[in-house]
Scaffold this motif. Structure first.
Motif, PDB file in Angstrom:
ATOM      1  N   ALA A  78       3.270  15.169   0.639  1.00 60.24           N
ATOM      2  CA  ALA A  78       3.260  16.638   0.624  1.00 60.24           C
ATOM      3  C   ALA A  78       4.512  17.180  -0.067  1.00 60.24           C
ATOM      4  CB  ALA A  78       3.170  17.174   2.052  1.00 60.24           C
ATOM      5  N   VAL A  79       5.642  16.521   0.112  1.00 59.44           N
ATOM      6  CA  VAL A  79       6.860  16.884  -0.624  1.00 59.44           C
ATOM      7  C   VAL A  79       6.600  16.814  -2.121  1.00 59.44           C
ATOM      8  CG1 VAL A  79       9.188  16.080  -1.209  1.00 59.44           C
ATOM      9  CG2 VAL A  79       8.488  16.222   1.193  1.00 59.44           C
ATOM     10  N   SER A  80       5.925  15.753  -2.544  1.00 58.48           N
ATOM     11  CA  SER A  80       5.620  15.601  -3.967  1.00 58.48           C
ATOM     12  C   SER A  80       4.647  16.667  -4.449  1.00 58.48           C
ATOM     13  CB  SER A  80       5.039  14.205  -4.210  1.00 58.48           C
ATOM     14  OG  SER A  80       4.602  14.067  -5.544  1.00 58.48           O
ATOM     15  N   ARG A  81       3.593  16.916  -3.674  1.00 60.21           N
ATOM     16  CA  ARG A  81       2.609  17.928  -4.096  1.00 60.21           C
ATOM     17  C   ARG A  81       3.263  19.305  -4.251  1.00 60.21           C
ATOM     18  NH1 ARG A  81      -0.759  14.977  -0.408  1.00 60.21           N
ATOM     19  NH2 ARG A  81      -0.308  16.433   1.286  1.00 60.21           N
ATOM     20  N   ILE A 102      12.342   1.737   1.118  1.00 66.52           N
ATOM     21  CA  ILE A 102      13.111   2.979   1.081  1.00 66.52           C
ATOM     22  C   ILE A 102      12.611   3.806  -0.092  1.00 66.52           C
ATOM     23  CG2 ILE A 102      15.418   3.988   1.030  1.00 66.52           C
ATOM     24  CD1 ILE A 102      14.886   2.021   3.359  1.00 66.52           C
ATOM     25  N   ALA A 103      12.343   5.080   0.176  1.00 67.00           N
ATOM     26  CA  ALA A 103      11.830   5.975  -0.866  1.00 67.00           C
ATOM     27  C   ALA A 103      12.693   7.228  -0.930  1.00 67.00           C
ATOM     28  CB  ALA A 103      10.386   6.356  -0.575  1.00 67.00           C
ATOM     29  N   ASP A 104      13.245   7.510  -2.107  1.00 62.93           N
ATOM     30  CA  ASP A 104      14.094   8.682  -2.320  1.00 62.93           C
ATOM     31  C   ASP A 104      13.379   9.698  -3.200  1.00 62.93           C
ATOM     32  OD1 ASP A 104      17.098   8.223  -1.345  1.00 62.93           O
ATOM     33  OD2 ASP A 104      16.287   6.287  -1.968  1.00 62.93           O
ATOM     34  N   TYR A 127       0.837  -1.209   0.000  1.00 65.44           N
ATOM     35  CA  TYR A 127       0.000   0.000   0.000  1.00 65.44           C
ATOM     36  C   TYR A 127       0.868   1.254   0.000  1.00 65.44           C
ATOM     37  CZ  TYR A 127      -2.890   3.783   1.802  1.00 65.44           C
ATOM     38  OH  TYR A 127      -3.517   4.995   1.972  1.00 65.44           O
ATOM     39  N   VAL A 128       1.845   1.302   0.898  1.00 69.57           N
ATOM     40  CA  VAL A 128       2.699   2.482   0.995  1.00 69.57           C
ATOM     41  C   VAL A 128       3.514   2.658  -0.283  1.00 69.57           C
ATOM     42  CG1 VAL A 128       4.600   3.535   2.277  1.00 69.57           C
ATOM     43  CG2 VAL A 128       2.783   2.351   3.519  1.00 69.57           C
ATOM     44  N   LYS A 129       4.064   1.588  -0.798  1.00 71.31           N
ATOM     45  CA  LYS A 129       4.885   1.662  -2.004  1.00 71.31           C
ATOM     46  C   LYS A 129       4.093   2.197  -3.191  1.00 71.31           C
ATOM     47  CE  LYS A 129       8.149  -1.090  -4.783  1.00 71.31           C
ATOM     48  NZ  LYS A 129       7.692  -0.636  -6.100  1.00 71.31           N
ATOM     49  N   ALA A 130       2.862   1.742  -3.347  1.00 75.71           N
ATOM     50  CA  ALA A 130       2.040   2.208  -4.476  1.00 75.71           C
ATOM     51  C   ALA A 130       1.805   3.708  -4.408  1.00 75.71           C
ATOM     52  CB  ALA A 130       0.716   1.448  -4.488  1.00 75.71           C
ATOM     53  N   LYS A 131       1.573   4.221  -3.196  1.00 80.34           N
ATOM     54  CA  LYS A 131       1.358   5.662  -3.032  1.00 80.34           C
ATOM     55  C   LYS A 131       2.618   6.451  -3.418  1.00 80.34           C
ATOM     56  CE  LYS A 131      -2.859   5.910  -1.262  1.00 80.34           C
ATOM     57  NZ  LYS A 131      -3.952   6.716  -1.907  1.00 80.34           N
ATOM     58  N   LEU A 132       3.757   5.963  -3.004  1.00 78.31           N
ATOM     59  CA  LEU A 132       5.008   6.674  -3.271  1.00 78.31           C
ATOM     60  C   LEU A 132       5.416   6.587  -4.732  1.00 78.31           C
ATOM     61  CD1 LEU A 132       6.795   5.422  -0.062  1.00 78.31           C
ATOM     62  CD2 LEU A 132       6.135   7.794  -0.506  1.00 78.31           C
ATOM     63  N   ASP A 133       5.209   5.417  -5.334  1.00 78.57           N
ATOM     64  CA  ASP A 133       5.526   5.272  -6.754  1.00 78.57           C
ATOM     65  C   ASP A 133       4.701   6.250  -7.589  1.00 78.57           C
ATOM     66  OD1 ASP A 133       7.388   3.263  -6.314  1.00 78.57           O
ATOM     67  OD2 ASP A 133       5.973   1.631  -6.683  1.00 78.57           O
ATOM     68  N   ALA A 134       3.437   6.371  -7.251  1.00 80.31           N
ATOM     69  CA  ALA A 134       2.558   7.269  -8.003  1.00 80.31           C
ATOM     70  C   ALA A 134       2.934   8.734  -7.806  1.00 80.31           C
ATOM     71  CB  ALA A 134       1.106   7.038  -7.579  1.00 80.31           C
ATOM     72  N   GLY A 139       6.026   9.897  -7.570  1.00 76.72           N
ATOM     73  CA  GLY A 139       7.286  10.248  -8.194  1.00 76.72           C
ATOM     74  C   GLY A 139       8.532   9.914  -7.392  1.00 76.72           C
ATOM     75  N   PHE A 140       8.391   9.148  -6.317  1.00 78.46           N
ATOM     76  CA  PHE A 140       9.552   8.708  -5.553  1.00 78.46           C
ATOM     77  C   PHE A 140      10.218   7.514  -6.236  1.00 78.46           C
ATOM     78  CE2 PHE A 140       7.470  11.266  -2.420  1.00 78.46           C
ATOM     79  CZ  PHE A 140       8.465  11.678  -1.540  1.00 78.46           C
ATOM     80  N   THR A 141      11.488   7.357  -5.999  1.00 76.51           N
ATOM     81  CA  THR A 141      12.202   6.146  -6.393  1.00 76.51           C
ATOM     82  C   THR A 141      12.195   5.205  -5.198  1.00 76.51           C
ATOM     83  OG1 THR A 141      13.638   7.360  -7.905  1.00 76.51           O
ATOM     84  CG2 THR A 141      14.390   5.186  -7.179  1.00 76.51           C
ATOM     85  N   THR A 142      11.518   4.071  -5.320  1.00 78.82           N
ATOM     86  CA  THR A 142      11.358   3.176  -4.183  1.00 78.82           C
ATOM     87  C   THR A 142      12.201   1.915  -4.350  1.00 78.82           C
ATOM     88  OG1 THR A 142       9.407   2.117  -5.146  1.00 78.82           O
ATOM     89  CG2 THR A 142       9.031   3.999  -3.690  1.00 78.82           C
ATOM     90  N   THR A 143      12.670   1.408  -3.221  1.00 79.24           N
ATOM     91  CA  THR A 143      13.453   0.176  -3.177  1.00 79.24           C
ATOM     92  C   THR A 143      12.891  -0.720  -2.093  1.00 79.24           C
ATOM     93  OG1 THR A 143      15.449   1.378  -3.833  1.00 79.24           O
ATOM     94  CG2 THR A 143      15.744  -0.821  -2.866  1.00 79.24           C
ATOM     95  N   LEU A 144      12.584  -1.950  -2.422  1.00 79.19           N
ATOM     96  CA  LEU A 144      12.095  -2.925  -1.459  1.00 79.19           C
ATOM     97  C   LEU A 144      13.276  -3.805  -1.050  1.00 79.19           C
ATOM     98  CD1 LEU A 144       9.370  -3.641  -0.143  1.00 79.19           C
ATOM     99  CD2 LEU A 144       9.089  -5.410  -1.881  1.00 79.19           C
ATOM    100  N   GLN A 145      13.657  -3.694   0.190  1.00 74.73           N
ATOM    101  CA  GLN A 145      14.802  -4.439   0.714  1.00 74.73           C
ATOM    102  C   GLN A 145      14.287  -5.634   1.515  1.00 74.73           C
ATOM    103  OE1 GLN A 145      17.099  -2.656   4.009  1.00 74.73           O
ATOM    104  NE2 GLN A 145      18.950  -3.037   2.796  1.00 74.73           N
ATOM    105  N   THR A 146      14.810  -6.812   1.247  1.00 73.57           N
ATOM    106  CA  THR A 146      14.357  -8.017   1.941  1.00 73.57           C
ATOM    107  C   THR A 146      15.414  -8.511   2.915  1.00 73.57           C
ATOM    108  OG1 THR A 146      15.183  -9.500   0.218  1.00 73.57           O
ATOM    109  CG2 THR A 146      12.910  -8.721  -0.007  1.00 73.57           C
ATOM    110  N   PHE A 147      14.951  -9.136   3.980  1.00 74.39           N
ATOM    111  CA  PHE A 147      15.826  -9.762   4.967  1.00 74.39           C
ATOM    112  C   PHE A 147      15.066 -10.946   5.560  1.00 74.39           C
ATOM    113  CE2 PHE A 147      13.376  -6.445   7.043  1.00 74.39           C
ATOM    114  CZ  PHE A 147      12.892  -7.071   8.192  1.00 74.39           C
TER     115      PHE A 147
END
Length: 447
Positions: A160-163, A117-119, A89-96, A98-106
């Protein structure tokens, strides 16, 4: 928020943290003699006006997290379907946005865990301001205050950063951590797997764990003085008194960053400690009752949120991101280092010193004198570590803290502005207990 853990985590490789952020007011400098997490003086650029984060938007995210928990056995815990759905859910919001997202697994407890992680594009890649929250719940419930509240607030701040299409001086990064409730597993994994060069680029980490407690307090982390003062400035502006956060010290995701020498700070509205009468008088709510009576329980649902606390803390997050993100880093001053080994005798009370001669520095030492220490020892809880100025003034760095952990590899900041910079400075170490041994490996002063 995790259950209580040892105050000091495993020692990590020391990093020289450069280009840290500045205060947004002159009062952000530490009081004389204060020793804090690393910080450095910076020039301050004019920051865009921070937004008012709509609490309705934050609550909409919480409603989604509640729905995810309800559909997945009542929780969003590590290794469960509810956690993965929360990350998605969070990743989809950030991708839309304009963030660059990375899913890190452990892997932890035999299950796959996830950090997100979202940049935000732009900003100085060598000066990263990072904000984070853990996204997992305990098995007992949906974890809407602990820690849907922090996760939803930094998500809405990122949106809000994106907006605003914000273009801060610093590079902005956001993180959502997995398996915090098992002992900060996700954030430890992230920090421990960052190359030293990348750790050194993180100028500060802001942590938000439980910020909507139903019987709230307003607590500010007592770590980096600049971050601390920034949050205090916000709360002074809205007329709300704050207290230093002690209940969760070392129990949330700022701990791995702090142990890596990265300046940290954050906000907290209280967990299972009891609100005092004095706190109820200044903040409202009910004295004699826990800040969050549903802490780690099935009743930590969307009904377990104080909207006013959630609103204020969400606005405070945006205030910090906007202001600290606009600070312009200044390169650190000259450094002086002693790499000669000095044995620490296993003789209670005996002191040893390692000297550094400083020359060519004009005037007094700074209010943010950086002291990097590398001490090899098999039980750091035995040690008292002090910085001794040329005139004999003593600044305590460590006072028998850290228990049975090995080694002190840590950066400190000392307000040494009353001291003449040039002269012989000493690192002084005393071993106050028997049996364990070690030595000063190296130490460094940066002006």
């Amino acid at each position: 928020m995790s259950p209580s853990v040892p105050r000091r985590l495993a020692a990590v490789t020391a990093v020289a943290v450069a280009g840290l952020f500045a205060a947004t007011a002159p009062s952000a400098l530490a009081a004389p003699g204060t020793v804090t997490a690393p910080a450095a003086v910076s020039a301050v650029a004019a920051a865009p006006t921070p937004p008012d984060i709509p609490v309705a938007n934050v609550k909409a995210h919480l409603a989604q997290l509640q729905s995810i928990a309800t559909a997945n056995g009542g929780n969003r815990a590590h290794g469960k379907a509810g956690y993965k759905a929360s990350i998605d859910y969070v990743k989809a919001k950030l991708d839309a946005a304009g963030f660059t997202t990375t899913l890190q697994t452990f892997t932890s407890s035999g299950a796959t865990g996830y950090n997100l992680i979202a940049d935000w594009p732009g900003g100085d890649p060598n000066s990263v301001l990072m904000s984070g929250s853990h996204l997992d719940s305990v098995n007992a419930g949906p974890g809407i205050n602990d820690n849907g509240s922090g996760s939803a607030a930094i998500l809405e701040t990122a949106l809000a950063v994106s907006r605003a299409q914000l273009q801060p001086t610093k590079h902005l990064r956001f993180g959502w951590w997995g398996a915090e409730e098992l002992g900060m597993i996700g954030s430890k994994y992230y920090v421990n797997n960052l190359p030293a060069a990348e750790k050194s680029k993180i100028s500060g980490y802001l942590n938000f764990d439980m910020i909507g407690s139903p019987n709230p307090g307003y607590f500010v982390y007592d770590d980096d003085p600049t971050i601390e003062q920034t949050f205090k400035n916000f709360y002074v502006g809205v007329g709300i008194p704050t207290e230093i956060e002690t209940e969760g010290d070392g129990r949330s995701d700022h701990a791995p960053f702090k142990d890596a020498g990265i300046p940290v700070g954050g906000l907290f509205s209280g967990a299972d400690y009891t609100k005092t009468a004095a706190q109820a008088q200044k903040w409202g709510g009910t004295s004699g009752k826990a800040f969050d009576a549903c802490y780690h329980a099935s009743c930590d649902t969307s009904a377990n949120i104080d909207d006013t606390a959630l609103d204020r803390n969400s606005d405070a997050i945006a205030y910090a991101v906007w202001n600290l993100g606009a600070a312009t880093p200044v390169p650190p001053g000259p450094s002086f280092e002693n790499t000669a080994d000095v044995n620490i005798p296993d003789s209670p009370g005996a002191a040893v010193t390692s000297p550094i001669t400083v020359s060519g520095v004009t005037g007094n030492a700074p209010a943010t004198l950086k002291v990097d220490v590398n001490i090899v020892h098999t039980y750091v809880g035995d040690l008292v570590v002090d910085l001794v100025a040329p005139d004999g003034s003593v600044y305590n760095l460590r006072n028998r803290s850290g228990g049975s952990a090995d080694n002190i590899v840590q950066g400190f900041t000392v307000n040494a502005s009353s001291e003449v910079a040039n002269g012989v400075w000493k690192l002084q170490v005393k071993d106050l207990a028997a049996q364990d041994t070690g030595y000063i490996n190296s130490w460094k002063l940066t002006f």
